[in-house]
Design a protein around this motif. Structure first.
Motif, short mmCIF file in Angstrom:
data_model
loop_
_atom_site.label_atom_id
_atom_site.label_comp_id
_atom_site.label_asym_id
_atom_site.label_seq_id
_atom_site.Cartn_x
_atom_site.Cartn_y
_atom_site.Cartn_z
N VAL A 41 41.05 40.41 65.51
CA VAL A 41 42.06 39.47 64.87
C VAL A 41 42.81 40.42 63.70
CG1 VAL A 41 40.61 38.67 63.10
CG2 VAL A 41 42.53 37.24 63.93
N GLU A 42 42.25 41.30 63.14
CA GLU A 42 42.92 42.05 62.12
C GLU A 42 44.20 42.91 62.66
OE1 GLU A 42 39.17 40.93 60.65
OE2 GLU A 42 39.64 42.26 62.53
N ASP A 75 39.93 33.33 69.21
CA ASP A 75 40.19 33.27 67.80
C ASP A 75 41.37 32.80 67.33
OD1 ASP A 75 42.24 35.09 68.78
OD2 ASP A 75 41.47 36.90 67.71
N GLU A 77 42.34 29.67 65.88
CA GLU A 77 42.29 29.13 64.68
C GLU A 77 42.27 30.34 63.47
OE1 GLU A 77 41.11 25.51 67.03
OE2 GLU A 77 40.53 27.81 67.18
N GLN A 78 41.48 31.18 63.80
CA GLN A 78 40.94 32.21 62.75
C GLN A 78 42.31 33.07 62.49
OE1 GLN A 78 38.33 35.23 63.52
NE2 GLN A 78 38.05 36.08 61.74
N LEU A 79 42.99 33.21 63.51
CA LEU A 79 44.14 34.08 63.46
C LEU A 79 45.39 33.22 62.73
CD1 LEU A 79 46.01 36.25 65.99
CD2 LEU A 79 47.37 34.29 64.94
N GLU A 81 44.93 30.91 60.42
CA GLU A 81 44.52 30.63 59.31
C GLU A 81 44.83 31.77 58.41
OE1 GLU A 81 40.35 29.45 56.64
OE2 GLU A 81 40.27 29.46 58.79
N ARG A 82 44.71 33.05 58.91
CA ARG A 82 44.94 33.99 58.18
C ARG A 82 46.32 34.64 58.18
NH1 ARG A 82 40.09 38.33 59.73
NH2 ARG A 82 41.62 39.28 58.35
N ALA A 107 45.84 23.01 62.72
CA ALA A 107 46.24 24.51 62.28
C ALA A 107 47.67 24.44 61.71
CB ALA A 107 46.10 25.32 63.43
#
Length: 313
Positions: A41-42, A75, A77-79, A81-82, A107
């Motif tokens: 994701v980074e 990923d 949601e994680q993406l 969110e960040r 989201a």
């Protein structure tokens, strides 16, 4: 990796083209979803940031499809969110159904896209539906999104050829496309999913839409470069008045339904052509090529884009 000092294409403007084209960048979603290895994701976040820094203003960030079917985008949601959203940049996400819409609402997404089919076989294989029933599936998604103040775009696949059904009649594409727009979608992207379209077909289909009351301002084009025709088809669409073009940075992505499919039209190849024709996009070709070379290093293979290779190889 740096960019070679080859200069920009020499501008030689021609008539009959839009003065400005909006590039709908699909690399972060349509490009990365076909990768066999999971991209961290980074890396995705830095990719999105670099694309925005290059001047792209519409970045299709991810998709709320089932992780079972597209594990590369599990990923989402994680993406989101960040993700640091930039002012003036849209980050649409693909939403297949009402469950996906709920995830997009949770989201705080502002722009979504739905993905329909012009042919029965692809509707069955990709949507587990039929051409007719897909509209019943999409209707609550579009209405729910509009009620929430979202913008909704529609993709229509298999607009020029289907690997099981062969050439697709213009009337069949126009019928499906108009119904998606009538649901409330703001724009319809016409997809050459297996990359078989020719310039004459493009002109013919756009004329059929015009005859049905759908002008080019409501349409976008999404060409795959399987047979090397994506740029020719794009220029034809621009001459017909289309001013939104889907493309993928570095040519990321591919089509699993055609042998030797080389994937999406590379954004850099598109930019070289548009810059040379004097069409404005607001995108910095050098920065974008460097971004795609950076991503190619992380994916462990060269970029299929000829312009990226020429500028950074």
């Amino acid at each position: 990796m740096g960019v070679r000092e080859l200069g920009l294409p020499q501008r030689a403007a021609v008539g009959g083209l839009p003065s400005r084209v909006t590039i709908w960048e699909v690399g972060p979603r349509d490009g990365l979803q076909n990768e066999s290895a999971i991209v961290p994701v980074e890396v995705k976040l830095e990719f999105l940031d670099r694309l925005a820094d290059a001047g792209l203003t519409t970045l299709e960030a991810t998709s709320f499809v089932s992780p079972k079917w597209v594990p590369q985008l599990a990923d989402a949601e994680q993406l989101l969110e960040r993700l640091t959203r930039r002012e003036g940049v849209r980050y649409p996400v693909l939403v297949p159904n009402e469950r996906g819409l709920k995830r997009a609402l949770d989201a705080n997404c502002r722009d979504i896209a739905i993905f329909g089919s012009a042919t029965e076989t692809f509707a069955q294989r990709n949507l587990n539906s039929t051409v007719e029933k897909q509209f019943d599936m999409f209707a609550p998604v579009v209405s729910g999104a509009l009620d929430a103040g979202m913008d909704v775009r529609a993709y229509l696949s298999m607009c020029f050829g289907d690997p099981w059904e062969g050439p697709v009649p213009y009337s069949q594409v126009v019928s499906a496309g108009k119904r998606l727009l009538e649901l409330g979608c703001s724009q319809l992207s016409l997809g050459d999913t297996i990359g078989v379209a020719t310039a004459g077909q493009v002109e013919g289909l756009l004329a059929a839409f015009a005859d049905a009351g759908v002008g080019p301002e409501r349409l976008a084009v999404h060409f795959h470069d399987t047979y090397g025709q994506a740029l020719a088809n794009t220029v034809t669409a621009l001459r017909c008045g289309v001013s939104t073009v889907d493309s993928s940075a570095g040519g990321l992505g591919g089509c699993p339904y055609a042998e030797s499919a080389t994937g999406n039209l590379a954004t850099e190849d598109l930019l070289w052509t548009l810059d040379g024709l004097g069409v404005e996009t607001g995108v910095d070709l050098g920065k974008l090529a460097a971004t795609s070379a950076w991503m190619a290093e992380r994916l462990g293979r060269p970029s299929p884009s000829r312009v990226v290779s020429a500028l950074t190889g």
